[in-house]
Design an enzyme around this catalytic site. Sequence first.
Site, PDB file in Angstrom:
ATOM      1  N   CYS A 120       0.811  -1.229   0.000  1.00  0.00           N
ATOM      2  CA  CYS A 120       0.000   0.000   0.000  1.00  0.00           C
ATOM      3  C   CYS A 120       0.834   1.264   0.000  1.00  0.00           C
ATOM      4  CB  CYS A 120      -0.915   0.015   1.216  1.00  0.00           C
ATOM      5  SG  CYS A 120       0.029  -0.029   2.731  1.00  0.00           S
TER       6      CYS A 120
ATOM      7  N   CYS B 276      -1.062  -5.068   7.270  1.00  0.00           N
ATOM      8  CA  CYS B 276      -0.688  -3.796   7.898  1.00  0.00           C
ATOM      9  C   CYS B 276       0.132  -4.020   9.162  1.00  0.00           C
ATOM     10  CB  CYS B 276      -1.932  -3.001   8.257  1.00  0.00           C
ATOM     11  SG  CYS B 276      -3.125  -2.886   6.908  1.00  0.00           S
TER      12      CYS B 276
HETATM   13 FE1  FES Z   1      -1.242   0.334   4.355  1.00  0.00          FE
HETATM   14 FE2  FES Z   1      -2.708  -0.675   6.205  1.00  0.00          FE
HETATM   15  S1  FES Z   1      -3.353  -0.144   4.229  1.00  0.00           S
HETATM   16  S2  FES Z   1      -0.589  -0.369   6.255  1.00  0.00           S
END
Ligand code: FES
Length: 127
Positions: A33, A102
């Site tokens: 992400c 995450c």
């Molecule tokens: Fe990036 Fe959770 S969406 S760390």
Amino acid sequence: MYSEKVMDHFINPRNVGEISEPDGVGEVGNARCGDIMKVFLRIEDNVIVDVKFKTFGCAAAIATSSMATELIKGKSVDEALAVTNKSVTEALDGLPPVKLHCSVLAEEAIQKAIEDFKEKQETKVGA
Ligand code: FES
């Protein structure tokens, strides 16, 4: 979707900030992400006496960073290395499966900061 503990650590994250001249620093990015966590350690006699973090990320990343710093504070370096994303997630009463990636951020940043600390120690010994 999130447990009460996750919400608590997201809304009131513990140990946010920086340590000046830290004994170890680790910064990692989450490949999935692009979120980032940076952790700062103060280590005395091989014990983590203080820890601060900055996380640019989602609620789960902030909550796991906060819980991870709480779990390693006061622990020896080796004990801190044994703290995994699984132990952090369990301490938060779980995360939704899509958010499990995450929690890896905190584990990796702490490991990196400890590696940095160890490298600095070796440099000192060698100097
Ligand atoms: Fe990036 Fe959770 S969406 S760390």
